[in-house]
Write a protein that holds these residues in place. Structure first.
Motif, mmCIF file in Angstrom:
data_model
loop_
_atom_site.group_PDB
_atom_site.id
_atom_site.type_symbol
_atom_site.label_atom_id
_atom_site.label_comp_id
_atom_site.label_asym_id
_atom_site.label_seq_id
_atom_site.Cartn_x
_atom_site.Cartn_y
_atom_site.Cartn_z
ATOM 1 N N VAL B 218 0.820 -1.218 0.000
ATOM 2 C CA VAL B 218 0.000 0.000 0.000
ATOM 3 C C VAL B 218 0.848 1.259 0.000
ATOM 4 O O VAL B 218 0.356 2.334 -0.334
ATOM 5 N N ALA B 219 2.093 1.152 0.383
ATOM 6 C CA ALA B 219 2.981 2.312 0.295
ATOM 7 C C ALA B 219 4.413 1.816 0.210
ATOM 8 O O ALA B 219 4.739 0.746 0.721
ATOM 9 N N GLU B 220 5.247 2.596 -0.429
ATOM 10 C CA GLU B 220 6.619 2.161 -0.637
ATOM 11 C C GLU B 220 7.456 3.410 -0.825
ATOM 12 O O GLU B 220 7.030 4.343 -1.512
ATOM 13 N N GLY B 221 8.607 3.484 -0.189
ATOM 14 C CA GLY B 221 9.463 4.646 -0.373
ATOM 15 C C GLY B 221 10.330 4.899 0.844
ATOM 16 O O GLY B 221 10.553 3.984 1.652
ATOM 17 N N THR B 222 10.822 6.134 0.991
ATOM 18 C CA THR B 222 11.640 6.456 2.158
ATOM 19 C C THR B 222 10.736 6.402 3.388
ATOM 20 O O THR B 222 9.516 6.509 3.265
ATOM 21 N N PRO B 223 11.336 6.219 4.563
ATOM 22 C CA PRO B 223 10.523 6.173 5.779
ATOM 23 C C PRO B 223 9.572 7.355 5.880
ATOM 24 O O PRO B 223 8.407 7.181 6.237
ATOM 25 N N ALA B 224 10.031 8.554 5.544
ATOM 26 C CA ALA B 224 9.174 9.739 5.651
ATOM 27 C C ALA B 224 7.961 9.635 4.731
ATOM 28 O O ALA B 224 6.864 10.069 5.081
ATOM 29 N N GLN B 225 8.157 9.033 3.570
ATOM 30 C CA GLN B 225 7.041 8.883 2.623
ATOM 31 C C GLN B 225 6.026 7.847 3.101
ATOM 32 O O GLN B 225 4.825 8.024 2.966
ATOM 33 N N VAL B 226 6.542 6.770 3.658
ATOM 34 C CA VAL B 226 5.657 5.645 4.019
ATOM 35 C C VAL B 226 4.895 5.921 5.307
ATOM 36 O O VAL B 226 3.738 5.543 5.453
ATOM 37 N N LEU B 227 5.565 6.583 6.262
ATOM 38 C CA LEU B 227 4.955 6.742 7.582
ATOM 39 C C LEU B 227 4.042 7.960 7.643
ATOM 40 O O LEU B 227 4.314 8.934 8.329
ATOM 41 N N ASP B 228 2.958 7.861 6.932
ATOM 42 C CA ASP B 228 1.967 8.929 6.941
ATOM 43 C C ASP B 228 0.936 8.624 8.029
ATOM 44 O O ASP B 228 0.340 7.544 8.036
ATOM 45 N N PRO B 229 0.731 9.561 8.982
ATOM 46 C CA PRO B 229 -0.107 9.242 10.145
ATOM 47 C C PRO B 229 -1.538 8.837 9.784
ATOM 48 O O PRO B 229 -2.091 7.902 10.384
ATOM 49 N N ASN B 230 -2.136 9.475 8.806
ATOM 50 C CA ASN B 230 -3.517 9.126 8.437
ATOM 51 C C ASN B 230 -3.592 7.710 7.899
ATOM 52 O O ASN B 230 -4.454 6.910 8.261
ATOM 53 N N HIS B 231 -2.614 7.421 7.034
ATOM 54 C CA HIS B 231 -2.515 6.101 6.441
ATOM 55 C C HIS B 231 -2.348 5.025 7.520
ATOM 56 O O HIS B 231 -3.052 4.017 7.543
ATOM 57 N N LEU B 232 -1.428 5.285 8.449
ATOM 58 C CA LEU B 232 -1.144 4.305 9.508
ATOM 59 C C LEU B 232 -2.369 4.104 10.386
ATOM 60 O O LEU B 232 -2.685 2.980 10.770
ATOM 61 N N SER B 233 -3.061 5.201 10.711
ATOM 62 C CA SER B 233 -4.244 5.081 11.561
ATOM 63 C C SER B 233 -5.254 4.128 10.947
ATOM 64 O O SER B 233 -5.801 3.252 11.605
#
Lengths: 355, 256
Positions: B218-233
Motif C-alpha cells: 500500500v505504500a513504498e518509499g523512504t521512511p518519511a514517505q511511508v509513515l503517513d499518520p492518516n494512512h497508519l491510523s
C-alpha cells in the motif's frame, strides 16, 4: 562441555574424542570375550583363547580342546556374538538416525511400521508352516524382511500423499496408522492359529538363539550399507537439527535427506529384525545414553551408538542365556527390562540436553 | 542495479489470499524493511523472497530465477533467519555458527581450516568470543540473537533476509542488534531485507520501507514517505502521531 572440541578457544567442529573411541572398542572387545568364554558347555578359558590364536594366519598352537568343543566356539558362540554385535549396532545407529531426521527423541527404528510389518510377515510364515525355524531355507526371515520393508514403504507413501511436504509429523502419524493396522491383522491371524502361538510369541520377543553363520551372512551386507549411508550423512543430520525451513535455507534438501536416511535405516532394521525378532529399546536407549554422556552432535552420536549398541546387545544376550541357564530368557525381555527404567531417566533429562 | 526482484507474487492458502500480486525490487547494498499490521503477509513475503515458500510469481536473485537454483546455489546467494530460529538442544555456539558454512562444503563434506577461520572472524566481530563452547540454551536472548546473525553472516551471501530480528529483545538489545546489522552490512557489503513491527526503529535504520496490508503493497518509499499518520491510523486501526525529533522519525501511539 563434553565433546565440544579443544579448550584453546579456536573454532573447531565437534568431533569424536579418542577416549570415547577407545572406551567403545574396549566395550566391544570385552563383550566378545565374555560371549566366547561363558556358556553352558564348560570350556577352559585358556583353551578358548588358544583356539582363537590358532586360527590366526601363520600361527599354529594346540588349544587342547576337542573338536566338539572347538565347534561350540566356532559354530555356536562366535556366530551368536557376531550376530548380536551386528543387530545391536544396526538398531542403535538406525534409531539415532530416525531421531535425527524426525527431530524427535522418542523416534525408534520401528516408528514407521518396521516391527509391525516384520511381525506380520513372520506370523504368516510360521502359521502357514513354510517357516519352521529349521532347515537351510527358512521363510520366516524372508517374510519378516519383506513385511518390514513393505510397511515402511506403505507408511512413506501414505505420509507423502497426506502432506509430508508440510510437516514430517504426517509421516509419524502414517506410521502409527500402518503399525496399528498391520498389528491388527497379525493378531487376528495369530488368534486363528493358536497352535503356533508360542512360536509367534517367541519370535516377537526377539532372540539370537538360532544364530548361525547363515544369519550373519544374511544381515552383514544390509548392516554395512545402512551404517555407511547413515555415517556419511553425519554432518547433514546435524544441519537437519535446524528444522526443514532453516536446513533448506543453508542449502540442503530435507525431504531428500529424510528419504535417503530412512531408506537406509529401514533396510538395516528390516534385515536385523528378520534374523533376531523384535528387540525393543536398543534403538532408543543407546543413542540417548551417548547423547547424554558424550555430546549431541551426530558426528559423535552415530559412531558411538554403533559401538555401544553392539556391545550392549552382546552383553544383554549373555545375560539372557546365563541367568536362567539352561533356559533362555528372550533378549527382548531383558532389553526392555533395562530399557524401561532407563527411559524414565531419559525423559526426565530430556528437558535439558537431548536433541 | 536490483539484486533481488520479486514480481507478481501471489500466495493463497485455501480460500485465503495471503499475498496478492506483490512486486518488490531491492537494489544492491540497500536496507529494505517490510512493515505492516499483523497478518499483512510480511513473513510470507520474506520467505517467498528467500526461496523457502512457493508462490505463483517469480523471484530472481542476482539475475538467477530462484526456481532454477539448487538449494546449495541458492544458499550461497542468500541467507535467511526466521522469526523464531530453532535452537537445537545441546548444540554448541561454534557448531551452530559452523552450520552456516554448509552451502560452501562439498556434498556430504565436513568443514576445513578455511571455514574455521571464517567463523572465527565472524565470532570475534559479533562479540561472541569466549562463547564458542557454550550451549545455545545457556545464552541470553541477546546473545542468542547474535548467534543467529553469526550463522547467517558466516554463510557469506550478498543478501540476508531477517524476519523480525528484534522481536525477542528489549529496547537496548534491539538497538544493539540493529547497530550490529548496520555495521556488518557496511563491512561485508550485504543487502538486507527484513520485516519489523517497530515502525520507529525501522525508519531509523532502513533506506526504504514497504508497507503491506492484506497482502498488498500500500505504500513504498523512504521512511518519511511511508509513515503517513492518516494512512497508519487506517491500516493499523490505531491512534498514532508521527513526530520528527532531531531528524529522527518517531511513531507514537496517543490516548483517546
Amino acid at each position: 562441555m563434553p565433546g565440544a572440541g579443544s579448550d584453546s578457544g579456536a573454532v573447531v567442529s565437534e568431533r569424536l574424542r579418542a577416549s570415547w573411541v577407545l572406551l567403545g572398542l574396549l566395550a566391544i572387545v570385552s563383550a566378545i570375550a565374555a560371549g566366547l568364554l561363558i556358556g553352558p558347555a564348560d570350556l577352559e578359558s585358556s583353551g578358548v583363547i588358544l583356539e582363537l590364536i590358532d586360527r590366526l594366519p601363520l600361527v599354529t598352537v594346540d588349544s587342547g580342546l576337542s573338536s566338539i568343543h572347538a565347534n561350540i566356539i566356532w559354530e555356536v558362540r562366535l556366530p551368536r556374538v557376531v550376530l548380536g554385535a551386528l543387530v545391536g549396532a544396526t538398531l542403535a545407529v538406525s534409531g539415532a538416525s530416525y531421531q535425527a531426521v524426525f527431530r524427535n527423541p522418542l523416534a525408534d527404528p520401528y516408528l514407521l511400521g518396521s516391527a509391525a510389518g516384520a511381525g506380520l510377515g513372520a506370523t504368516v510364515a510360521i502359521v502357514t508352516g513354510s517357516g519352521d525355524g529349521m532347515g537351510t531355507f527358512d521363510t520366516v526371515p524372508l517374510l519378516a524382511f519383506l513385511g518390514s520393508l513393505a510397511a515402511v514403504a506403505l507408511t512413506y507413501f501414505l505420509g507423502y500423499s497426506s502432506g509430508v511436504r508440510r510437516s514430517p509429523a504426517a509421516l509419524l502419524l502414517a506410521g502409527v496408522a500402518v503399525a496399528s493396522f498391520l498389528t491388527a491383522i497379525q493378531t487376528f491371524i495369530q488368534q486363528r492359529n493358536v497352535e503356533t502361538i508360542r512360536q509367534v510369541y517367541s519370535w516377537i520377543l526377539g532372540r539370537l538363539n538360532t544364530a548361525s553363520w547363515d544369519e550373519v551372512s544374511l544381515l552383514t551386507p544390509y548392516a554395512l550399507l545402512a551404517s555407511l549411508v547413515i555415517l556419511l550423512h553425519r554432518r547433514t543430520l546435524d544441519v537437519m537439527r535446524l528444522g526443514d525451513a532453516e536446513a533448506s535455507s543453508v542449502g540442503i534438501r530435507p525431504q531428500l535427506v529424510r528419504l535417503i536416511v530412512i531408506s537406509a535405516a529401514s533396510l538395516g532394521t528390516a534385515a536385523a529384525v528378520s534374523v533376531s525378532g523384535l528387540i525393543a529399546f536398543v534403538g532408543i536407549i543407546v543413542p540417548h545414553t551417548v547423547r547424554l554422556l558424550a555430546g549431541s552432535s551426530n558426528r559423535i552420536v552415530l559412531p558411538l551408538s554403533m559401538m555401544f549398541g553392539a556391545s550392549f546387545l552382546m552383553f544383554v544376550d549373555l545375560l539372557g542365556r546365563t541367568i536362567a541357564s539352561p533356559a533362555e530368557i528372550p533378549i527382548g525381555v531383558i532389553t526392555a527390562f533395562c530399557g524401561a527404567p532407563f527411559f524414565v531417566v531419559v525423559l526426565r533429562a530430556s528437558r535439558r540436553s537431548l536433541g | 542495479m536490483s539484486i533481488c526482484v520479486a514480481a507478481n507474487i501471489d500466495v493463497r492458502l485455501g480460500q485465503t489470499t495471503i499475498l496478492d500480486d506483490v512486486s518488490i525490487a531491492v537494489s544492491a547494498g540497500e536496507w529494505v524493511t517490510i512493515v505492516g499490521p499483523n497478518g499483512a503477509g510480511k513473513s510470507t513475503l520474506l520467505s517467498v523472497m528467500a526461496g523457502l515458500s512457493r508462490s505463483s510469481g517469480t523471484v530472481s536473485v542476482d539475475g538467477h530465477d530462484l526456481v532454477d537454483l539448487s538449494p546449495r546455489r541458492r544458499a550461497r546467494l542468500l541467507a535467511y533467519v526466521p522469526q523464531q530460529p530453532e535452537v537445537p538442544p545441546g548444540m554448541s555456539v561454534n557448531s551452530y555458527i559452523l552450520l552456516g558454512r554448509t552451502p560452501h562444503l562439498s556434498l556430504l563434506g565436513v568443514e576445513g581450516p578455511r571455514d574455521f577461520e571464517i567463523v572465527q572472524e565472524v565470532i570475534d566481530q559479533l562479540d561472541l568470543t569466549g562463547f564458542g563452547h557454550r550451549t545455545l540454551e545457556s545464552l541470553s536472548g541477546g546473545e542468542l540473537q547474535r548467534c543467529h546473525l553469526a550463522r547467517a553472516i558466516s554463510q557469506a551471501t550478498p543478501i540476508v533476509f531477517l524476519d523480525e530480528p528484534t522481536t525477542a529483545l528489549d529496547l537496548g538489545h534491539q538497538q544493539q542488534a540493529l547497530d550490529l546489522i548496520k555495521q556488518l552490512r557496511q563491512e561485508h557489503q550485504i543487502t538486507v531485507v527484513m520485516t519489523m513491527h517497530d515502525l520507529t526503529l525501522a525508519s531509523q535504520y532502513s533506506d526504504r520501507m514497504v508497507l503491506l496490508s492484506d497482502g498488498r503493497v500500500v505504500a513504498e518509499g523512504t521512511p518519511a514517505q511511508v509513515l503517513d499518520p492518516n494512512h497508519l491510523s487506517t491500516l493499523y486501526g490505531a491512534r498514532v502521531r508521527v513526530l520528527e525529533i532531531e531528524g529522527d522519525i518517531v511513531v507514537v501511539p496517543i490516548s483517546e
